[in-house]
Design an enzyme around this catalytic site. Structure first.
Site, mmCIF file in Angstrom:
data_model
loop_
_atom_site.group_PDB
_atom_site.id
_atom_site.type_symbol
_atom_site.label_atom_id
_atom_site.label_comp_id
_atom_site.label_asym_id
_atom_site.label_seq_id
_atom_site.Cartn_x
_atom_site.Cartn_y
_atom_site.Cartn_z
ATOM 1 N N CYS A 53 0.832 -1.198 0.000
ATOM 2 C CA CYS A 53 0.000 0.000 0.000
ATOM 3 C C CYS A 53 0.873 1.258 0.000
ATOM 4 O O CYS A 53 1.653 1.454 -0.918
ATOM 5 C CB CYS A 53 -0.993 -0.030 1.155
ATOM 6 S SG CYS A 53 -2.367 1.146 0.942
ATOM 7 N N GLU A 69 -2.479 -9.126 2.701
ATOM 8 C CA GLU A 69 -2.870 -9.678 4.002
ATOM 9 C C GLU A 69 -4.385 -9.614 4.224
ATOM 10 O O GLU A 69 -4.897 -10.222 5.160
ATOM 11 C CB GLU A 69 -2.129 -8.953 5.130
ATOM 12 C CG GLU A 69 -2.648 -7.592 5.514
ATOM 13 C CD GLU A 69 -2.225 -6.452 4.595
ATOM 14 O OE1 GLU A 69 -2.443 -5.286 4.968
ATOM 15 O OE2 GLU A 69 -1.687 -6.724 3.498
ATOM 16 N N HIS A 124 -3.662 -4.867 -0.589
ATOM 17 C CA HIS A 124 -3.283 -5.491 0.683
ATOM 18 C C HIS A 124 -3.356 -7.014 0.553
ATOM 19 O O HIS A 124 -4.447 -7.593 0.673
ATOM 20 C CB HIS A 124 -4.232 -5.042 1.802
ATOM 21 C CG HIS A 124 -4.051 -3.630 2.227
ATOM 22 N ND1 HIS A 124 -3.177 -3.254 3.223
ATOM 23 C CD2 HIS A 124 -4.630 -2.491 1.775
ATOM 24 C CE1 HIS A 124 -3.234 -1.942 3.378
ATOM 25 N NE2 HIS A 124 -4.109 -1.451 2.517
#
Length: 218
Positions: free
Chosen positions: A89, A201, A199
């Site tokens: 990001c 994750e 992202h």
């Protein structure tokens, strides 16, 4: 290695300079088999197999926090030694030359030329799931379908890739694109330096596979 022995987990440091979802990144990396530590300790981050640099918020604030934690030196030192670094990001955005937000211009790490600026789109922020267009020989997206979706939360991005490689002996970076109103850089693979605007994750199974792909290069 003896039969039944396990290969040692790769040591990954999530660099904690105050501007990232470090716990989410820690959980995602641990889930795919990494030995993860959250720290801003310069020596421990230098020695790790992989360094992950997260980032949320404004470009200028992230750069200020990174410099105060000596993160600019850390990234440069690792890359000079060919040691893997991954930005996520705003942690990707600060790898470019500069960022412009609300008329405020700030210098980035300048690993790649380019400007982070507001997306020209009907709706910002760009928040939600989106597909990407990766190069066919991408290592980062290996094993992932073209229709896989990744989670984005951002209003700013790199809209134009400016680095031109004319020397045939130098491998050009692999650039992945996404579209929200207009095309923008969604990921870059450049030797030991990888980065994603989205992202991983928070991107479910696709994000987990992507992180496994990165771990496999460490």
């Amino acid at each position: 290695m003896t039969a039944g022995a396990k290969k040692a987990a790769k040591k990954v440091v999530v660099f904690d300079y105050g501007f990232g979802n470090v716990r989410s990144a820690e959980r995602a990396l641990a889930h795919v088999g990494a030995d993860v530590e959250i720290t801003r300790d310069y020596d421990r981050a230098t020695a790790a197999d992989g360094l992950l640099v997260p980032g949320v918020g404004a470009f200028a604030a992230c750069m200020k926090g990174l410099r105060e934690a000596r993160g600019d030196w850390l990234v440069g030192r690792r890359l000079a030694g060919g040691r893997p670094v991954m930005g996520i990001c705003v942690g990707m955005q600060i790898l470019f030359g500069r960022g412009i937000e609300h008329g405020v211009e700030a210098e980035g790490l300048d690993e790649w030329p380019g400007t982070v600026e507001q997306l020209n789109a009907p709706v910002v922020p760009h928040m939600g799931w989106n597909t990407v267009k990766a190069p066919e020989d991408s290592q980062l997206f290996a094993g992932l379908d073209e229709d896989a979706r990744y989670y984005f939360v951002h209003s700013y991005a790199v809209r134009t890739w400016e680095l031109e490689v004319t020397n045939p002996n130098i491998r050009a970076p692999k650039v992945t694109w996404a579209t929200h109103g207009e095309p923008f850089v969604a990921a870059v693979e450049n030797g030991p330096l990888w980065a994603t605007q989205f992202h991983p994750e928070k991107s479910g199974d696709a994000g987990a596979q992507l992180l496994r792909n990165w771990l496999d290069t460490l």
